[in-house]
Scaffold this motif. Structure first.
Motif, PDB file in Angstrom:
ATOM      1  N   GLY A 113      26.159  52.078  52.921  1.00 49.15           N
ATOM      2  CA  GLY A 113      25.743  51.621  51.598  1.00 49.15           C
ATOM      3  C   GLY A 113      25.757  50.106  51.480  1.00 49.15           C
ATOM      4  O   GLY A 113      24.832  49.512  50.905  1.00 49.15           O
TER       5      GLY A 113
ATOM      6  N   ALA B 221      31.418  53.845  44.815  1.00 51.26           N
ATOM      7  CA  ALA B 221      30.670  52.726  44.237  1.00 51.26           C
ATOM      8  C   ALA B 221      31.465  51.429  44.358  1.00 51.26           C
ATOM      9  O   ALA B 221      30.908  50.361  44.669  1.00 51.26           O
ATOM     10  CB  ALA B 221      30.335  53.017  42.775  1.00 51.26           C
TER      11      ALA B 221
ATOM     12  N   ALA C 262      25.833  48.775  43.771  1.00 50.06           N
ATOM     13  CA  ALA C 262      26.072  50.213  43.601  1.00 50.06           C
ATOM     14  C   ALA C 262      26.600  50.465  42.202  1.00 50.06           C
ATOM     15  O   ALA C 262      27.412  49.700  41.682  1.00 50.06           O
ATOM     16  CB  ALA C 262      27.067  50.714  44.634  1.00 50.06           C
TER      17      ALA C 262
END
Length: 353
Positions: free
Chosen positions: A201, A229, A236
């Motif tokens: 991510g 996140a 994010a």
């Protein structure tokens, strides 16, 4: 008019299972306009209100017996009900309902299930014994069909169909550029698969992507989604309030690529015609992705950040072609999904499908 009783993992706040239930109800009603439907639910009042059907508590023996005595067909499903990976109790509960319904003179159907994993030998024998007496079985993936054969289930008619949720409508929403939807869940593993997702991510965010964490089973997935996140950092975000199922699907539709552990995040991502990448914790994930020709990045036991990152980039770069291929697959799968209700209404009407 036929009377149907439906049992599954309903009333627990899992968006995927509630989607299955709504799709089953819609499908039955489309083929039997007078369908009288009762659902076994953990929250009967909520289920009755949201789905506009009768509902009784899933553990009230008296109410269960009363509903089954009046039913033409007992439906077990859909979903991954017949497995002992989460607990013995769950498998025994669903097999027990099939046995009870049969004993009360009700026809029985296992409806669009994923079968397994069933690990314990005694559970395999019990599942075979009960399923052999079922009137009809439909499964939503080839792996489940294979497992039924391994268990020795041969007597009932068995068909490969598809998940009922594939019949739900797709929102007309354009994707937002370079947005990736991510739906994760907790799962016990010695491998830190969540850290691998976070590493991938962070690389994607550095490449200019935004990542939206969508807790599909809000009560269970919110904490891990928030944590992930935070691990990814800027770029994010996480849905912080419980959403309606329609809003969750809109979140998927706004993305360019859907990465998910949750099966129905993948299924509804497919309904929205978005490229999919799965992370497997259960054979049902692999089974669905095989049916739509979409890749698995790995499992909770072996996921690697580099491979996940490369798959997301490939899906994004080839998204036009992927969406075209996925649309073709969906036409076929929706036809298979509709077979479930055709079989059910035929059984309830006293015919063999």
């Amino acid at each position: 008019m036929s009377r149907y009783v439906i049992s599954g993992y309903y009333g627990f706040g899992n968006a995927g299972d509630e989607a299955i239930l709504q799709a089953i109800i819609d499908s039955l009603q489309s083929h039997d306009s007078g369908a009288d439907i009762t659902v076994f639910s953990a929250q009967p009042s909520k289920t009755a209100l949201e789905h506009q059907v009768r509902a009784v508590h899933r553990t009230s023996f008296a109410q269960i017996v009363a509903a089954l005595r009046q039913a033409d067909l007992f439906i077990s499903g859909g979903g991954g009900l017949l497995q002992d990976a989460t607990s013995n109790r769950s498998l025994l509960y669903y097999l027990g309902l099939l046995t009870l319904a049969r004993g009360l003179g009700c026809k029985t159907m296992v409806y669009a299930n994923s079968i397994g994993p069933i690990k314990r030998t005694c559970n395999k024998r019990l599942a075979c014994y009960v399923l052999e007496k079922t009137d009809f079985i439909t499964v939503r993936d080839q792996l489940s069909l294979n497992l039924l054969a391994e268990l020795g289930v041969h007597k009932p008619q068995i068909q490969l169909t598809a998940d009922p949720a594939l019949l739900l409508p797709s929102p007309v929403v354009a994707p937002e550029e370079r947005v990736i939807a991510l739906a994760v869940r907790e799962w016990p593993s010695q491998h830190d698969f969540l850290m691998e997702i976070a590493i991938a991510g962070r690389r994607l965010v550095q490449d200019g992507f935004s990542i939206l964490l969508i807790p599909f089973h809000f009560a269970r997935d919110l904490a891990v989604s928030q944590r992930l996140a935070q691990e990814i950092g800027a770029g994010a975000s996480c849905l912080m309030q419980a959403q309606s199922f329609d809003d969750l699907v809109i979140g998927l539709a706004r993305s360019e690529v859907v990465v998910a552990m949750r099966l129905h995040a993948l299924i509804m991502g497919a309904v929205c015609n978005r490229p999919l990448i799965g992370i497997s914790y259960d054979p049902k994930i692999e089974g669905f992705l095989q049916s739509v020709g979409q890749p698995i990045a790995g499992s909770t036991a072996d996921l690697q950040a580099d491979h996940l990152y490369e798959l997301v980039l490939a899906a994004y770069n080839q998204r036009v072609e992927v969406r075209s291929n996925l649309a073709e697959q969906l036409v076929k799968l929706r036809q298979y999904a509709d077979k479930n209700a055709i079989i059910a209404t035929s059984l309830a009407g006293g015919e063999r499908a």
